[in-house]
Write a protein that holds these residues in place. Structure first.
Motif, PDB file in Angstrom:
ATOM      1  N   PHE A  80      -2.865   5.547  -0.131  1.00  0.00           N
ATOM      2  CA  PHE A  80      -3.810   6.434   0.546  1.00  0.00           C
ATOM      3  C   PHE A  80      -3.983   7.728  -0.254  1.00  0.00           C
ATOM      4  O   PHE A  80      -5.109   8.191  -0.475  1.00  0.00           O
TER       5      PHE A  80
ATOM      6  N   GLU B 126      -6.201   2.396  -1.384  1.00  0.00           N
ATOM      7  CA  GLU B 126      -5.630   1.440  -0.416  1.00  0.00           C
ATOM      8  C   GLU B 126      -6.364   0.094  -0.412  1.00  0.00           C
ATOM      9  O   GLU B 126      -5.765  -0.946  -0.179  1.00  0.00           O
TER      10      GLU B 126
ATOM     11  N   PRO C 188      -8.289  -0.842   6.572  1.00  0.00           N
ATOM     12  CA  PRO C 188      -7.160  -0.120   7.175  1.00  0.00           C
ATOM     13  C   PRO C 188      -7.626   1.203   7.797  1.00  0.00           C
ATOM     14  O   PRO C 188      -8.462   1.897   7.227  1.00  0.00           O
ATOM     15  N   SER C 189      -7.092   1.509   9.007  1.00  0.00           N
ATOM     16  CA  SER C 189      -7.494   2.745   9.699  1.00  0.00           C
ATOM     17  C   SER C 189      -6.563   3.882   9.271  1.00  0.00           C
ATOM     18  O   SER C 189      -5.741   4.360  10.066  1.00  0.00           O
ATOM     19  N   CYS C 190      -6.712   4.295   8.042  1.00  0.00           N
ATOM     20  CA  CYS C 190      -5.769   5.264   7.462  1.00  0.00           C
ATOM     21  C   CYS C 190      -5.748   6.579   8.233  1.00  0.00           C
ATOM     22  O   CYS C 190      -4.699   7.221   8.332  1.00  0.00           O
TER      23      CYS C 190
ATOM     24  N   CYS D  39       2.133   7.343   2.470  1.00  0.00           N
ATOM     25  CA  CYS D  39       1.447   6.216   1.825  1.00  0.00           C
ATOM     26  C   CYS D  39       0.882   6.604   0.453  1.00  0.00           C
ATOM     27  O   CYS D  39      -0.056   7.385   0.346  1.00  0.00           O
TER      28      CYS D  39
ATOM     29  N   CYS E 133      -3.283   6.421  10.957  1.00  0.00           N
ATOM     30  CA  CYS E 133      -2.021   5.766  10.593  1.00  0.00           C
ATOM     31  C   CYS E 133      -0.814   6.700  10.756  1.00  0.00           C
ATOM     32  O   CYS E 133      -0.813   7.820  10.239  1.00  0.00           O
TER      33      CYS E 133
ATOM     34  N   VAL F  98      -3.207  -1.477  12.502  1.00  0.00           N
ATOM     35  CA  VAL F  98      -3.735  -0.306  11.765  1.00  0.00           C
ATOM     36  C   VAL F  98      -4.020  -0.644  10.295  1.00  0.00           C
ATOM     37  O   VAL F  98      -5.131  -0.474   9.807  1.00  0.00           O
ATOM     38  N   CYS F  99      -3.008  -1.131   9.627  1.00  0.00           N
ATOM     39  CA  CYS F  99      -3.139  -1.379   8.188  1.00  0.00           C
ATOM     40  C   CYS F  99      -3.636  -2.815   7.983  1.00  0.00           C
ATOM     41  O   CYS F  99      -2.963  -3.667   7.433  1.00  0.00           O
TER      42      CYS F  99
ATOM     43  N   ARG G 266       0.832  -1.204   0.000  1.00  0.00           N
ATOM     44  CA  ARG G 266       0.000   0.000   0.000  1.00  0.00           C
ATOM     45  C   ARG G 266       0.875   1.266   0.000  1.00  0.00           C
ATOM     46  O   ARG G 266       0.626   2.198  -0.764  1.00  0.00           O
ATOM     47  N   ILE G 267       1.898   1.261   0.855  1.00  0.00           N
ATOM     48  CA  ILE G 267       2.733   2.468   0.951  1.00  0.00           C
ATOM     49  C   ILE G 267       3.408   2.765  -0.395  1.00  0.00           C
ATOM     50  O   ILE G 267       3.489   3.907  -0.828  1.00  0.00           O
TER      51      ILE G 267
ATOM     52  N   VAL H 125       2.029   6.539   9.368  1.00  0.00           N
ATOM     53  CA  VAL H 125       2.822   6.769   8.147  1.00  0.00           C
ATOM     54  C   VAL H 125       1.923   7.185   6.971  1.00  0.00           C
ATOM     55  O   VAL H 125       2.313   7.065   5.810  1.00  0.00           O
ATOM     56  N   GLN H 126       0.767   7.721   7.324  1.00  0.00           N
ATOM     57  CA  GLN H 126      -0.199   8.110   6.278  1.00  0.00           C
ATOM     58  C   GLN H 126       0.410   9.077   5.257  1.00  0.00           C
ATOM     59  O   GLN H 126       0.176   8.968   4.059  1.00  0.00           O
TER      60      GLN H 126
HETATM   61  S1  SF4 Z   1      -2.365   5.066   5.224  1.00  0.00           S
HETATM   62 FE1  SF4 Z   1      -1.471   3.433   4.009  1.00  0.00          FE
HETATM   63  S2  SF4 Z   1      -0.143   2.338   5.435  1.00  0.00           S
HETATM   64 FE2  SF4 Z   1      -1.515   3.595   6.646  1.00  0.00          FE
HETATM   65  S3  SF4 Z   1      -3.253   2.267   7.131  1.00  0.00           S
HETATM   66 FE3  SF4 Z   1      -3.787   3.382   5.278  1.00  0.00          FE
HETATM   67  S4  SF4 Z   1      -3.164   2.035   3.619  1.00  0.00           S
HETATM   68 FE4  SF4 Z   1      -2.115   1.318   5.464  1.00  0.00          FE
END
Ligand code: SF4
Length: 364
Positions: free
Chosen positions: A222, A227, A208-210, A219, A213, A202-203, A158-159, A215-216
């Motif tokens: 995102f 995602e 995923p709880s973006c 990403c 997050c 989280v992911c 995803r990232i 590291v949003q």
């Molecule tokens: S922002 Fe990206 S890494 Fe973070 S939870 Fe969402 S999809 Fe996963």
């Protein structure tokens, strides 16, 4: 050589802040887990093997019990394999336990009980694949090595918006390349565990709880609102169904007959009630099959409730039949007739534990 597509995606990441965001979040938010109490490589190894294909909550009590029983490389190396299987009973994938013990025995004899801290020697040990090698080196020895499992592939796909199919074995290498490029040299343990923890908390696979997050901002999926399209994963093959007759044989003293499985293949060296594929013996000839195979005289067939158990690649459907045994004493298998209490000291796969639970509740 690095894939040029991957290189471009990695160039979009500000590595220093990505590492900082991930590692700080991990140290602040990590779950308190028994194998995180210290950096003992033996405990890291045991936990990583147990955690393969098994959820953290399930592993915790097994891990605590296992470490209490086998607290060190030497204790596990010197233990009886049946005791090790018994401690693993219910966790499944029993070859993990047998391989772990074999590998630990090698550490004991070849490396004087010290778990090697270089990738080559470590990965030569039985059952220690690239993931476990990376996990032990980074978590226990602070060496920057990738430890890529399904969780890590999901997060990084995803990232970095990696489109390769994660169901294919060769795809893991692409993710290892990505981790080698991104990993922190100062805190490789926090980095790898941060990726794993992010995937667990989280992911997550479906939602995923973006918004929460850490590291949003890094990403790419995102930012493109895609995602949910990652990871790319082709469907697994359907599990094969195997139908068996399972025979509960009870002698005049109320004891039950068990046998040990072969020392190779699924559930090797564990114990079972006699079973035969339904395609090999029909119901009408089942009693004769039992008598001939086990040199016993039996009578009175009853039907007990069916048992179904789903393993990773196969589903077992057990049609259970109960027989009384005449005069087990003197038969060649007399020593394998045991009381229900005595049976519980032997390692059994889960479907037979279900059967024993039924027999206890409906004592005969
Ligand atoms: S922002 Fe990206 S890494 Fe973070 S939870 Fe969402 S999809 Fe996963």
């Amino acid at each position: 050589m690095k894939d040029s597509n991957l290189t471009k995606k990695l160039q979009k990441i500000d590595k220093d802040t990505f590492q900082e965001d991930l590692i700080n979040w991990f140290h602040n938010q990590k779950r308190i887990l028994p194998w995180r109490e210290d950096q003992d490589p033996y405990k890291v190894w045991v936990s990583e093997i147990m955690l393969q294909q098994t959820k953290v909550d399930t592993v915790i009590p097994y891990f605590n019990h296992f470490i209490e029983k086998f607290p060190s490389v030497e204790a596990l190396a010197n233990a009886d394999e049946q005791e090790v299987l018994k401690a693993w009973e219910g966790l499944g994938y029993y070859s993990r336990a047998r391989n772990l013990q074999q590998a630990v025995r090698e550490v004991s004899t070849t490396y004087n009980g010290i778990i090697p801290n270089d990738p080559k020697r470590l990965s030569e040990l039985k059952g220690v694949g690239p993931y476990t090698t990376g996990a032990i080196l980074s978590i226990a020895y602070d060496i920057p090595q990738p430890a890529v499992d399904g969780n890590v592939m999901r997060v990084l796909s995803r990232i970095l918006m990696i489109d390769d199919d994660i169901a294919k074995a060769r795809t893991r290498r692409i993710f290892e390349e990505a981790v080698r490029d991104l990993i922190s040299d100062k805190d490789p343990s926090g980095f790898n565990q941060g990726l794993m923890e992010l995937g667990a908390l989280v992911c997550t696979p479906k939602s995923p709880s973006c918004l929460l997050c850490p590291v949003q901002t890094h990403c790419q999926a995102f930012h493109n609102g895609v995602e949910q399209a990652y990871p790319v994963k082709s469907k697994a093959k359907k599990q094969k169904k195997l139908s068996y007759y399972t025979c509960v044989l009870q002698d005049e003293k109320g004891r039950f007959f068990i046998e040990q499985r072969p020392n190779e293949g699924l559930l090797a060296n564990m114990w079972q009630f006699p079973m035969v594929l339904k395609q090999d013996v029909d119901e009408e000839h089942l009693a004769t099959w039992v008598e001939q195979k086990y040199h016993l005289t039996i009578h009175k067939q009853e039907t007990l409730p069916k048992i179904k158990h789903v393993f990773s690649h196969v589903i077992w459907e057990l049609d259970v039949r109960f027989f009384r045994v005449e005069n087990a004493k003197g038969s060649i298998n007399d020593q394998l007739f045991l009381s229900l209490d005595a049976l519980t000291t032997y390692p059994f796969p889960v479907p037979f534990q279900k059967l024993m639970d039924y027999l206890k509740k409906h004592s005969r």
